[in-house]
Design a protein around this motif. Sequence first.
Motif, short mmCIF file in Angstrom:
data_model
loop_
_atom_site.label_atom_id
_atom_site.label_comp_id
_atom_site.label_asym_id
_atom_site.label_seq_id
_atom_site.Cartn_x
_atom_site.Cartn_y
_atom_site.Cartn_z
N ASP A 164 75.51 58.81 73.10
CA ASP A 164 74.05 58.72 73.04
C ASP A 164 73.43 60.00 72.49
OD1 ASP A 164 74.28 56.27 74.09
OD2 ASP A 164 73.19 56.66 75.96
N TYR C 303 44.66 47.32 84.23
CA TYR C 303 45.47 48.33 83.55
C TYR C 303 46.44 47.63 82.61
CZ TYR C 303 48.60 52.34 82.99
OH TYR C 303 49.38 53.36 82.48
N ILE C 304 47.16 46.67 83.15
CA ILE C 304 48.07 45.86 82.33
C ILE C 304 48.42 44.60 83.14
CG2 ILE C 304 50.36 46.68 83.07
CD1 ILE C 304 49.41 46.47 79.39
N GLU C 306 51.44 41.72 83.88
CA GLU C 306 52.87 41.45 83.69
C GLU C 306 53.21 40.04 84.15
OE1 GLU C 306 55.37 44.79 85.14
OE2 GLU C 306 53.50 45.59 85.87
N PRO C 307 53.60 39.15 83.25
CA PRO C 307 53.95 37.79 83.68
C PRO C 307 55.29 37.79 84.43
CG PRO C 307 53.95 37.99 81.26
CD PRO C 307 53.74 39.35 81.81
N ASP C 315 48.31 44.67 87.24
CA ASP C 315 48.18 46.08 87.60
C ASP C 315 46.74 46.48 87.38
OD1 ASP C 315 51.11 45.77 86.61
OD2 ASP C 315 51.08 47.64 87.75
N ARG C 324 48.29 46.63 92.80
CA ARG C 324 48.96 45.49 92.17
C ARG C 324 48.59 44.21 92.91
NH1 ARG C 324 53.08 49.07 92.68
NH2 ARG C 324 53.51 50.21 90.77
N MET D 78 63.76 56.76 69.34
CA MET D 78 64.57 55.94 70.24
C MET D 78 64.73 56.62 71.59
SD MET D 78 68.15 54.02 69.46
CE MET D 78 69.15 53.31 70.77
N PHE D 80 67.16 56.43 74.86
CA PHE D 80 68.44 55.87 75.28
C PHE D 80 68.46 55.61 76.78
CE2 PHE D 80 69.22 57.92 71.32
CZ PHE D 80 70.18 57.13 70.71
N GLN D 81 69.36 54.72 77.16
CA GLN D 81 69.53 54.40 78.57
C GLN D 81 69.84 55.66 79.39
OE1 GLN D 81 72.52 51.46 79.17
NE2 GLN D 81 72.09 51.22 81.33
N LYS D 166 61.43 51.21 93.02
CA LYS D 166 60.00 51.47 93.07
C LYS D 166 59.49 52.05 91.76
CE LYS D 166 59.42 49.75 96.65
NZ LYS D 166 59.77 49.69 98.04
N ILE D 169 59.17 49.61 88.83
CA ILE D 169 57.97 48.79 88.80
C ILE D 169 56.79 49.58 88.23
CG2 ILE D 169 56.29 47.58 90.27
CD1 ILE D 169 58.60 46.78 92.07
N ALA D 170 56.72 50.86 88.58
CA ALA D 170 55.62 51.68 88.08
C ALA D 170 55.77 51.96 86.58
CB ALA D 170 55.54 52.98 88.87
N ARG D 172 57.43 50.30 84.34
CA ARG D 172 57.28 49.06 83.60
C ARG D 172 55.85 48.94 83.09
NH1 ARG D 172 59.28 44.48 87.58
NH2 ARG D 172 57.08 44.10 87.92
N ALA D 173 54.89 49.06 84.01
CA ALA D 173 53.48 48.93 83.65
C ALA D 173 53.07 50.07 82.74
CB ALA D 173 52.63 48.93 84.91
N GLU D 174 53.58 51.28 83.03
CA GLU D 174 53.13 52.44 82.27
C GLU D 174 53.59 52.38 80.82
OE1 GLU D 174 53.46 57.06 83.05
OE2 GLU D 174 53.38 55.91 84.92
N LYS D 176 54.41 49.70 79.17
CA LYS D 176 53.71 48.61 78.48
C LYS D 176 52.31 49.05 78.06
CE LYS D 176 52.65 43.69 78.85
NZ LYS D 176 52.82 42.45 79.63
N ARG D 177 51.62 49.75 78.95
CA ARG D 177 50.28 50.20 78.63
C ARG D 177 50.30 51.23 77.49
NH1 ARG D 177 44.93 50.49 80.90
NH2 ARG D 177 43.80 51.56 79.26
N LYS D 180 50.73 49.53 74.23
CA LYS D 180 49.48 48.87 73.81
C LYS D 180 48.47 49.89 73.30
CE LYS D 180 50.43 44.62 74.44
NZ LYS D 180 51.55 45.00 73.55
N LEU D 194 63.58 39.86 84.29
CA LEU D 194 62.28 40.22 84.83
C LEU D 194 61.61 41.30 83.99
CD1 LEU D 194 60.40 39.64 87.23
CD2 LEU D 194 61.42 41.60 88.38
N MET D 197 60.39 39.67 80.84
CA MET D 197 59.22 38.84 81.13
C MET D 197 57.97 39.69 81.29
SD MET D 197 59.74 35.49 81.54
CE MET D 197 58.54 34.96 82.76
N THR D 198 58.09 40.75 82.09
CA THR D 198 56.90 41.53 82.43
C THR D 198 56.41 42.40 81.29
OG1 THR D 198 58.37 43.16 83.41
CG2 THR D 198 57.33 41.63 84.91
#
Lengths: 275, 275, 361, 361
Positions: A164, C303-304, C306-307, C315, C324, D78, D80-81, D166, D169-170, D172-174, D176-177, D180, D194, D197-198
Motif C-alpha cells: 500500500d 447533514y446527510i 443514509e439509506p 444525520d 441520528r 487514493m 488505502f485500507q 461507533k 458510523i460517524a 460514514r456520514a462525514e 459522504k458529506r 457532496k 451496509l 447502501m449508506t
Amino acid sequence: MPNRLRSAIPYVLLILLTTPILVGYLWLFISSMSARTYGLRPEGLTLENWRFLVEPIRSRPSIWQVLLSTLAFAIPLGLLDVTISSMAGYALSRLRFPGRRMFLSFTIVLHAFPSATLLIAIFFVLRAIKLYDSILGVVLVSVSLGLPLGIWLMKGFYDNVSWDIEMAALIDGCSRLRTWWSVVLPIIRPGLAALLIFSFLGGWGAYIIPYTFLVTATIQPISVFLQSLTGDYTFVNYGVVTAVGLFQLLPVLLFYLFTQRYLLNLYSGGMKGGA
Amino acid sequence: MPNRLRSAIPYVLLILLTTPILVGYLWLFISSMSARTYGLRPEGLTLENWRFLVEPIRSRPSIWQVLLSTLAFAIPLGLLDVTISSMAGYALSRLRFPGRRMFLSFTIVLHAFPSATLLIAIFFVLRAIKLYDSILGVVLVSVSLGLPLGIWLMKGFYDNVSWDIEMAALIDGCSRLRTWWSVVLPIIRPGLAALLIFSFLGGWGAYIIPYTFLVTATIQPISVFLQSLTGDYTFVNYGVVTAVGLFQLLPVLLFYLFTQRYLLNLYSGGMKGGA
Amino acid sequence: MEIALDNLSKHFGKVKAVDEVSIKVPDGEFVALLGPSGCGKTTLLLMLAGIYKPTTGTIRFGEKVVNDLLPKDRKIGMVFQSYALYPHMSVYENIVFPLRLQRLPANVVRDRAHKMAELVQVQGLLDRKPGQLSGGQQQRVALSRALIKEPDLLLLDEPLSNLDAKLRIAMRAEIKRLQKDLGITTIFVTHDQLEAMTMADRIALLNNGKLVAYSQPHDLYDRPKTLFAAEFIGSPPMNFLRIRIEEKDGGVALAGEGIQMPLAGEIAQKVKSLGGGREVILGIRPEDITVATDSGDAKAEVYIIEPLGRDMLVDLHVQATPVRVLAPPTFNAPIGASVALTMDRTKIHLFDPQTEQALLN
Amino acid sequence: MEIALDNLSKHFGKVKAVDEVSIKVPDGEFVALLGPSGCGKTTLLLMLAGIYKPTTGTIRFGEKVVNDLLPKDRKIGMVFQSYALYPHMSVYENIVFPLRLQRLPANVVRDRAHKMAELVQVQGLLDRKPGQLSGGQQQRVALSRALIKEPDLLLLDEPLSNLDAKLRIAMRAEIKRLQKDLGITTIFVTHDQLEAMTMADRIALLNNGKLVAYSQPHDLYDRPKTLFAAEFIGSPPMNFLRIRIEEKDGGVALAGEGIQMPLAGEIAQKVKSLGGGREVILGIRPEDITVATDSGDAKAEVYIIEPLGRDMLVDLHVQATPVRVLAPPTFNAPIGASVALTMDRTKIHLFDPQTEQALLN
C-alpha cells in the motif's frame, strides 16, 4: 526453604558452566598486563606487552598500518554489502521475474555453503583477474560470500513494508525509483544500519579469506596479524598476543555496546514477533 | 529490436560476471581427472588423483578414517545444537523471566562476535578441562558458537506459534511440558529439520575450530585434512587436492539438492512474508 | 454448574486489568462478557480458564474455589477466536485429543467423537487437516473439541469474529440453540454489542476492568443505568443532548439549544421531581424520534441521509450537536434542509452529567 | 470528471479477476464497488489507479483513454485500507508530499496544507508521526493527502474497515458529506453492503469478476434483479423458500412444504402470468413477515429468538428451511413453539431457480 534451595540449583549450574569462559577472559586481561602468569596469578605487572602500540613488533608492520588495512578492508566491505543487498533484496521482494524462486533458493544454499571448499577455486579466479594479494580482491570475495545472507535479510525487511505504501507513493507522483529511494529505503533504515554494522564487524574479525588471499604483511588485517604472532615462532610471547587480542576486541565491544539495538533489528526486524 | 537488445544487456553482464566462478568449478573438475593442466586444457586424463579413496596418501590417515571423524564431529554437533536451541528458544519465546531481554541482546551479540578472537581463551579453557585435542571438546566449542544463531532462529519459529494453541492444549488436559512436546514441537518440525541440516553441514565444512583444537591427524575432519594437503609440502599436488575437494563437496551438494526446501524454511519460516 | 466470581481482580504491574468484579452465573445460563477492547473481558475469561491466576478475589465453580486449579483440572472447554486447532493433527485427532489425554478406552473415544461430530455436523471432515477447512468448519471442529470432554463450563472467546457477515448471523443462532439444547453453563467474550444482545441470556458489561452492568439484554437496551451502557448498546447509537429542566406555568419542559420539549402526564411528574433548572443529558434512540417538516420538539438541519434499505438513517445537526434519526424509507430532503424533530416521551432517558447515572429508572 | 469503463477485463494467468465490466460514473457521483472477497472489486480499483494495466477494454477519464497512463499522471487521489501513511514523515510532510513532488512554490504548499488540514480537522496533529495517531486520525490524514492534489477522481479502498463500530458510523456520514461538499467524483470499494447502501449514490455489485447490478441503493434493496443481489443486500438477509405457483378455482396461490399463500389483486395477476405449476424461489425480507400464533401463510417452529433491542429477530424453521423474521420487541415464545407466518404481498420477490433472475420486476 527447600523451595528456595530448589530454585537456586539452576543458577549454581549456570555459574559453574560460565566460570571457565569468565576465567578465560580474565586470564586474557591479566596476561596482557604481566610478564608471566602462573595460572591466574600474574607476576611482574608491566605495560611492556602494550609496546606494540608505539613501536612495531620486530620486523612486522606497525599496528597502525594494520589498523588502516583492516579499515580499508572492512569499510568498503560493509558499504558494498549494504548497497548491493538493499538493491537485490528489493528486487526479490517486490518484482516478479523469471527465475526469482530459483534465485531465492540458490541464495540461501550459497549462504550455508562451506566457504572453505571454494577457496581453491577462488584462488585461481583471483590470480586470473590479477586481484590476488590485493585488498580489492579480498573485499570482492568477502562481499560475494556475505551477499546471500545480506540479500535474505534485506528481503525480509522489504517484505514487511506494505505494498500500500508503495502504491500510495506512485499515486502521489513518484516514479518507481523515487518510491524506492524516498519512501521505502527510509522505512527500512534500521535494517540498513544493522546490516552495515554486521558486515563491518564481520570484516573486522575476518580471518580465513584475508589469510588465504593476502600475502603481503602490510595489507593484512588485524586478525591475520594476531594469528601470525602465535604461529611463526617456536617461542610464542603470550603476553603480547593477549594484548593485541584485547586491542582487537575492545573497539568491537564498544561498537556492540552502542549499536546493539541496531543489531537486534537485524533479526527481530525481519521476523514477526521480534524481541 | 533496440528494445530487445536493451533487455539483453543485464544478461550479458551477468554472464560475464558469473564466468570466472563457473570456470573455477570447471577447472576443479578437470584438474581432479588429469595429471596436469594448462589453463583449462587437461593433459593425461587419469584416475590417479582419486587413488586416495582406496589407499591412504603417504603417511596420512585413510580417507574413510577422516570421513568417520568428520561424522563423529558433525552429527553430535547437529543434534546437540537442535536440542539445546529448541529448548532455549522456547523459553525465550514463551516465558517471562528476569534478564530475558538482556539474554536476547547478548545472544545476538555473541552470534556476530568474531570467533577468532576467542580462540586463545578457548584454548586455555579446553586445556584446563582436559578436552584439548578431543572430538568432544571441538563439538562442545562448536555447539556453543552455533547456539546463539540456533536459539534466535528457534525463537523466531516459536514466536509464530500462537499462544491460543498452547492455551488450548493446557485446557484440553496437557501439562506445560506435554504441551511443548506434543503440540508445539510438531508444529515447528520444519524449523527443527532445517536447523539440524544447517548445523550438520556447518560441521562438515568447519575449519578454524577443528584446525585449532585438534592436533592428532586421525581425528581431524575432512576440511582440515584437505587444507593439510596444500599446506605441508613445498610441492603441492593440485590434482589430488582438487579430487579431495570434490569428494568433500559432492555429498554437500547432494544434501542441498534434497533438503534445500527445509533450509529455505530456516529463514522464510521465521519471517513474515517468506519466499 | 453455577459460577461465582467474588471481588475478582487481576493486576499486571500497576495496571488493573480486572478490578473487583463480582458476578454470579446461574447453572445453564449463557452469559456474555461485553466491552470495548482493553476492558479486561479476555483477562477475565482467561482467569476462568485457569491461564491467569487472580491477584485477589475468588472464582467458585459450584461450591469449590478453583483459584489455584490448573486448567486441565477445571473441567472446562474453550473455543478460541483463532479456533487454535492443532495444525499437525487431523480433524478427528483434534476432536479426540482431550479424551486421549484422559486415557479413556478406545471404543469410548470413538463413540463420543462420532456423536460429537454429528452434533456439530463435521462428520464428513474427520480425515482432513485443519488447514483444509473453511473458517466456519474450523469453528465447528473447535466447538466439538471443547464439548467432547462434557465440560461443566464452556468458554468462548469472540466466537464469531472470524466469520463473514452472513455466516455470523447463522452461527449466532446455531450456537445459541446448541447451548440451550445441551444446557451447559457458557460464558463468552465479545466486543460486539449485537452479538451479546442476540446470544446472551445475561450481559456483563465491562469498562476499564470494572463491571458497569449485569442484566438481561432487553433490560440493558430499554433501561440503561449509566451513560456508558446507553452509549455502548444499540446501533446506530443513542443520541445525547445537553438540556435543562424548565418549570414554567406549572408545566415542565426539557429545553436546550434549539430544543423546547414540553412534557405531560407521568413523565412530567418524574422529571419535575428531579428539580427545575437542573442540567441533564437527554438520551434518545434513533428509532424513537420522528422527523417532520412542520413543527416539533427541536429544530434540526439535515447533514446527510443514509439509506439502510428498511429505513433511512438521517444525520441531523441540532445546532452543533449531531443527532441520528431512523426515518421511513420514503424520507427525502436535501442537504441543509430545516426539519423538526419529535421525540417519543415514553422512550427518553436522562443522565446526570457528573455521575453519568440514569435519573429516570 | 466522468469516468467510463468499457468492457474492462483483467486476467491474472487464467483467472479472470475482472471480466468485461462496463460502468459509467457521472461527474461528481459517489459510486461503491461492492462484492464478496475475491469478486474483483479491488483489482478494478487498482486499474483505475493505474497500478494494474487492463488486459482488454478501456478506461476513460472524461474523453481521454488512460489505460497506459502512469498513476502519477492520472490526477487521482487514493485512501488505502491501511491508510498507507509514510511512517518516517510527520503528518504535515505526509500531507504535502504530493505537492512537493509537483515542485509547487513553498507558500502555495503551506497554504493548501493548512486549508486541507482544517477541512478534515487535523490542524493540531501536523507535527506528529503517523505512529502516534489513532486509526480515525490516520484516516483523516490519508484523506487530506489524497485530496490536497485537488484530484479529478478520488479512490477509497475499504475506507471504514479499520475503524471501530461507533467511529465507522460517524465517519460514514462525514465522508459522504465531504464528497457532496467537494463534488469530486469518488469511487470506493467495500465488502460491506451496509457501507455501500449508506454512502453511495450508486452501487456496482460484482461477483466473480462480473458486474451483476449497477443501480441506486434503494433500487437494489427494493427490486433486486438477481438472486445474488437479493441475498447480498440487506441484513439480516432475505429469506428464500422453494414454492410452486398453484392455480385453483380461478385463484392463484404460492404453495410449498408447510406454505399455502393465496394471492389476490394485482400481484395475483402477475404471478398467474408466470404460469401455473411453475417452481420458483420466493424471497421475502425478515421485516416483511409477521408472526402470529393462530393462522397465516406458513406454519413454522421457533428455532431460537435473538433480541436486537429495537426488534426481536426470530429464527424459525418452515419444515427444514430456516426463516428469519423481525418481530416487535415484545415478542416471546419458547423454543420449538408452533407459530404462523403472514407475508406482506407487496414485498414478495420471485426468482427463477435456474437463471436466478427476478420474475416480478
